[in-house]
Design a protein around this motif. Structure first.
Motif, PDB file in Angstrom:
ATOM      1  N   TYR A 245       0.811  -1.211   0.000  1.00  0.00           N
ATOM      2  CA  TYR A 245       0.000   0.000   0.000  1.00  0.00           C
ATOM      3  C   TYR A 245       0.844   1.261   0.000  1.00  0.00           C
ATOM      4  O   TYR A 245       1.942   1.275   0.544  1.00  0.00           O
ATOM      5  CB  TYR A 245      -0.902   0.021   1.243  1.00  0.00           C
ATOM      6  N   VAL A 246       0.271   2.305  -0.576  1.00  0.00           N
ATOM      7  CA  VAL A 246       0.874   3.627  -0.509  1.00  0.00           C
ATOM      8  C   VAL A 246       0.373   4.273   0.784  1.00  0.00           C
ATOM      9  O   VAL A 246      -0.820   4.284   1.052  1.00  0.00           O
ATOM     10  CB  VAL A 246       0.432   4.494  -1.712  1.00  0.00           C
ATOM     11  N   LEU A 247       1.286   4.772   1.602  1.00  0.00           N
ATOM     12  CA  LEU A 247       0.875   5.424   2.838  1.00  0.00           C
ATOM     13  C   LEU A 247       0.682   6.922   2.630  1.00  0.00           C
ATOM     14  O   LEU A 247      -0.316   7.492   3.035  1.00  0.00           O
ATOM     15  CB  LEU A 247       1.909   5.177   3.937  1.00  0.00           C
ATOM     16  N   GLU A 248       1.668   7.544   2.037  1.00  0.00           N
ATOM     17  CA  GLU A 248       1.594   8.991   1.774  1.00  0.00           C
ATOM     18  C   GLU A 248       2.216   9.248   0.416  1.00  0.00           C
ATOM     19  O   GLU A 248       3.048   8.477  -0.032  1.00  0.00           O
ATOM     20  CB  GLU A 248       2.432   9.769   2.799  1.00  0.00           C
ATOM     21  N   SER A 249       1.843  10.367  -0.197  1.00  0.00           N
ATOM     22  CA  SER A 249       2.550  10.745  -1.419  1.00  0.00           C
ATOM     23  C   SER A 249       2.614  12.255  -1.502  1.00  0.00           C
ATOM     24  O   SER A 249       1.731  12.958  -1.017  1.00  0.00           O
ATOM     25  CB  SER A 249       1.844  10.166  -2.643  1.00  0.00           C
ATOM     26  N   ARG A 250       3.684  12.732  -2.067  1.00  0.00           N
ATOM     27  CA  ARG A 250       3.817  14.182  -2.241  1.00  0.00           C
ATOM     28  C   ARG A 250       4.758  14.460  -3.401  1.00  0.00           C
ATOM     29  O   ARG A 250       5.526  13.579  -3.827  1.00  0.00           O
ATOM     30  CB  ARG A 250       4.317  14.839  -0.953  1.00  0.00           C
ATOM     31  N   PHE A 251       4.694  15.674  -3.870  1.00  0.00           N
ATOM     32  CA  PHE A 251       5.533  16.077  -4.986  1.00  0.00           C
ATOM     33  C   PHE A 251       6.683  16.897  -4.443  1.00  0.00           C
ATOM     34  O   PHE A 251       6.479  17.810  -3.656  1.00  0.00           O
ATOM     35  CB  PHE A 251       4.711  16.888  -5.991  1.00  0.00           C
ATOM     36  N   LEU A 252       7.895  16.531  -4.820  1.00  0.00           N
ATOM     37  CA  LEU A 252       9.047  17.249  -4.314  1.00  0.00           C
ATOM     38  C   LEU A 252       9.789  17.879  -5.484  1.00  0.00           C
ATOM     39  O   LEU A 252      10.210  17.179  -6.405  1.00  0.00           O
ATOM     40  CB  LEU A 252       9.957  16.285  -3.547  1.00  0.00           C
ATOM     41  N   GLU A 253       9.896  19.195  -5.436  1.00  0.00           N
ATOM     42  CA  GLU A 253      10.584  19.942  -6.491  1.00  0.00           C
ATOM     43  C   GLU A 253      11.932  19.286  -6.801  1.00  0.00           C
ATOM     44  O   GLU A 253      12.732  19.046  -5.903  1.00  0.00           O
ATOM     45  CB  GLU A 253      10.796  21.380  -5.988  1.00  0.00           C
ATOM     46  N   GLY A 254      12.157  18.991  -8.060  1.00  0.00           N
ATOM     47  CA  GLY A 254      13.454  18.456  -8.454  1.00  0.00           C
ATOM     48  C   GLY A 254      13.586  16.945  -8.333  1.00  0.00           C
ATOM     49  O   GLY A 254      14.463  16.349  -8.937  1.00  0.00           O
ATOM     50  N   ARG A 255      12.717  16.325  -7.543  1.00  0.00           N
ATOM     51  CA  ARG A 255      12.830  14.871  -7.399  1.00  0.00           C
ATOM     52  C   ARG A 255      11.602  14.153  -7.947  1.00  0.00           C
ATOM     53  O   ARG A 255      11.577  12.948  -8.039  1.00  0.00           O
ATOM     54  CB  ARG A 255      13.009  14.491  -5.925  1.00  0.00           C
ATOM     55  N   GLY A 256      10.574  14.940  -8.270  1.00  0.00           N
ATOM     56  CA  GLY A 256       9.370  14.327  -8.813  1.00  0.00           C
ATOM     57  C   GLY A 256       8.486  13.769  -7.726  1.00  0.00           C
ATOM     58  O   GLY A 256       8.502  14.261  -6.600  1.00  0.00           O
ATOM     59  N   SER A 314      -2.909   8.251  -1.100  1.00  0.00           N
ATOM     60  CA  SER A 314      -2.617   7.437   0.077  1.00  0.00           C
ATOM     61  C   SER A 314      -3.732   6.413   0.231  1.00  0.00           C
ATOM     62  O   SER A 314      -4.907   6.706   0.019  1.00  0.00           O
ATOM     63  CB  SER A 314      -2.463   8.306   1.319  1.00  0.00           C
ATOM     64  N   GLY A 315      -3.327   5.207   0.538  1.00  0.00           N
ATOM     65  CA  GLY A 315      -4.284   4.112   0.629  1.00  0.00           C
ATOM     66  C   GLY A 315      -4.357   3.283  -0.644  1.00  0.00           C
ATOM     67  O   GLY A 315      -4.898   2.184  -0.641  1.00  0.00           O
ATOM     68  N   ASP A 316      -3.780   3.790  -1.753  1.00  0.00           N
ATOM     69  CA  ASP A 316      -3.765   3.012  -2.999  1.00  0.00           C
ATOM     70  C   ASP A 316      -2.971   1.724  -2.826  1.00  0.00           C
ATOM     71  O   ASP A 316      -1.951   1.713  -2.136  1.00  0.00           O
ATOM     72  CB  ASP A 316      -3.091   3.817  -4.126  1.00  0.00           C
ATOM     73  N   ARG A 317      -3.426   0.686  -3.497  1.00  0.00           N
ATOM     74  CA  ARG A 317      -2.632  -0.537  -3.506  1.00  0.00           C
ATOM     75  C   ARG A 317      -1.567  -0.438  -4.596  1.00  0.00           C
ATOM     76  O   ARG A 317      -1.777   0.215  -5.612  1.00  0.00           O
ATOM     77  CB  ARG A 317      -3.532  -1.737  -3.796  1.00  0.00           C
ATOM     78  N   PHE A 318      -0.416  -1.064  -4.375  1.00  0.00           N
ATOM     79  CA  PHE A 318       0.573  -1.148  -5.453  1.00  0.00           C
ATOM     80  C   PHE A 318       0.935  -2.615  -5.678  1.00  0.00           C
ATOM     81  O   PHE A 318       0.753  -3.448  -4.800  1.00  0.00           O
ATOM     82  CB  PHE A 318       1.834  -0.321  -5.129  1.00  0.00           C
ATOM     83  N   MET A 319       1.428  -2.900  -6.874  1.00  0.00           N
ATOM     84  CA  MET A 319       1.991  -4.226  -7.102  1.00  0.00           C
ATOM     85  C   MET A 319       3.116  -4.138  -8.111  1.00  0.00           C
ATOM     86  O   MET A 319       3.125  -3.277  -8.992  1.00  0.00           O
ATOM     87  CB  MET A 319       0.921  -5.220  -7.546  1.00  0.00           C
ATOM     88  N   ALA A 320       4.097  -5.008  -7.951  1.00  0.00           N
ATOM     89  CA  ALA A 320       5.195  -5.067  -8.900  1.00  0.00           C
ATOM     90  C   ALA A 320       4.813  -6.034 -10.016  1.00  0.00           C
ATOM     91  O   ALA A 320       4.155  -7.041  -9.759  1.00  0.00           O
ATOM     92  CB  ALA A 320       6.465  -5.530  -8.197  1.00  0.00           C
TER      93      ALA A 320
END
Ligand code: GDP
Ligand code: MG
Length: 358
Positions: A245-256, A314-320
């Motif tokens: 799961y994704v816990l948090e996400s944010r956009f960071l200048e220069g790092r995406g 946040s809360g999204d599921r992820f899978m490889a």
């Protein structure tokens, strides 16, 4: 054997053949497919993930114990943040690096007997809103912080209700017992009244009187968590492609786009292609709570991840998955699913009966 036909998989996971066929076509491309088609293991995994079911062959794979994932909840000002800080600082891993840590959505504590516990430390409002639906999937145990002075408050009751509906066990941390105004027994009775059957009265809800500020009984709380998790037999498969799961996400200048993820199954490695909600990409970096680059994370471990092309929620599921193309089609399916849901939601407000056009 893991070889399943589309029809067989539909039966196993309790999804209609039609829905599964539709998902199959969206991910694999094409306009039609035979129900008898033999699915590859990856396609099977993706489809199972799409419908949020447990892998059907889990019983055949070697499972290992994993650390419990714990969320701390409770009424405002009862001491959640203080307790999290205290736990974080008690961690052996943290002190090795001089205690300088950054939040990656969760942190790992090595308890006195050497076992790990993962604590989710996203801000309280996140645990309550965005991740509400995902609570049970992310968390194994809820530590309910109750101030021994104020006792049971509205959000205390709300937490208990969430935990019950998620079927996640609660451990009560009766906090601020260092204060002379603390009334442990009165609060215990209140907790009984709102439906928490405390161990002390023959129930199975463990409770520990603590002081997060004065660091009293913190080890006892960790022991209670490990005791409970042993009873729960938390096990999963480690050597497969990761899901979590994704816990948090944010956009960071220069790092995406930067997001924190927690692994619930398998192992996530740098270089893996992943789909996370409506986003996808290649894992370029995994960063731990000490700001160090790491190569992989496994069961119940969290890290900050760089490499997604857009921001997941946040809360999204992820899978490889095995390729970036596959990751893209899984993410695109999620986006179209969401816009369909939004479309029908807006339509259902206008008309009573919605007949989808084919
Ligand atoms: P939260 O809103 O649940 O995150 O609560 P905080 O952790 O911010 O704590 C609220 C207040 O209670 C702060 O002033 C803390 O210093 C204080 N506090 C937290 N734990 C304890 C404790 O064990 N004993 C005492 N005396 N104060 C505490
Ligand atoms: Mg707080």
């Amino acid at each position: 054997s893991k070889d399943l036909t589309l029809e067989h998989l539909a039966l196993k996971i309790g999804v209609s053949t039609l829905d599964l066929t539709e998902a199959y076509l969206e991910i694999e491309g094409g306009t039609s497919v035979d129900c008898d088609i033999l699915l590859s293991q990856e396609t099977t995994e993706i489809l199972i993930n799409e419908f949020n079911c447990l892998p059907v062959w889990l019983e055949q794979e070697e499972k290992v114990f994993r650390p419990p994932v714990v969320t701390i909840m409770g009424h405002v000002d009862h001491g959640k943040t203080t307790l999290l800080d205290c736990l974080r600082n008690s961690s052996i891993c943290a002190t090795e690096y001089g205690g300088i840590t950054q939040s990656i959505g969760a942190f790992s504590v090595k308890a006195s007997d050497g076992q790990n516990i993962t604590f989710i430390d996203t801000p309280g409002h996140l645990a309550f809103s965005d991740m509400r639906a995902r609570g049970a999937e992310i968390t194994d145990i809820i530590v309910l912080v109750v101030c021994a002075v104020e006792g049971v408050q509205p959000q205390t009751v709300e937490c208990i209700e969430h935990a019950k509906s998620w079927e996640v066990p609660i451990i009560v941390a009766l906090n601020k017992v260092d204060l002379s105004a603390a009334e442990v027994e009165r609060v215990e009775m209140q907790l009984l009244k709102v439906g928490l059957e405390l161990d002390k009265f023959g129930g199975d809800v463990l409770h520990v009187p603590i002081s997060a500020k004065k660091k009293i009984n913190i080890e006892k709380l960790e022991e209670a968590i490990l005791f409970k998790s042993e009873l729960m037999e938390l096990k999963d498969v480690r050597d497969v492609m990761a899901r979590g799961y994704v816990l948090e996400s944010r956009f960071l200048e220069g790092r995406g786009s930067l997001c924190s993820v927690i692994v619930k199954r398998g192992t996530l490695k740098v270089g893996d292609c992943i789909a996370a909600g409506g986003s996808y990409g290649t894992v370029k970096k995994l960063i731990n709570e000490n700001g160090k680059d790491i190569k992989s994370i496994s069961l119940s471990e969290a890290a900050e991840l760089i490499g997604l092309k857009s921001l997941p929620r946040s809360g999204d599921r992820f899978m490889a998955v095995h390729s970036l193309d596959k990751a893209r089609s899984v993410a695109e399916r999620k986006i179209s699913e969401r816009s369909r849901a939004a479309y029908y939601e807006s339509k259902s407000k206008e008309v009573k009966v919605v007949i989808p056009s084919i």
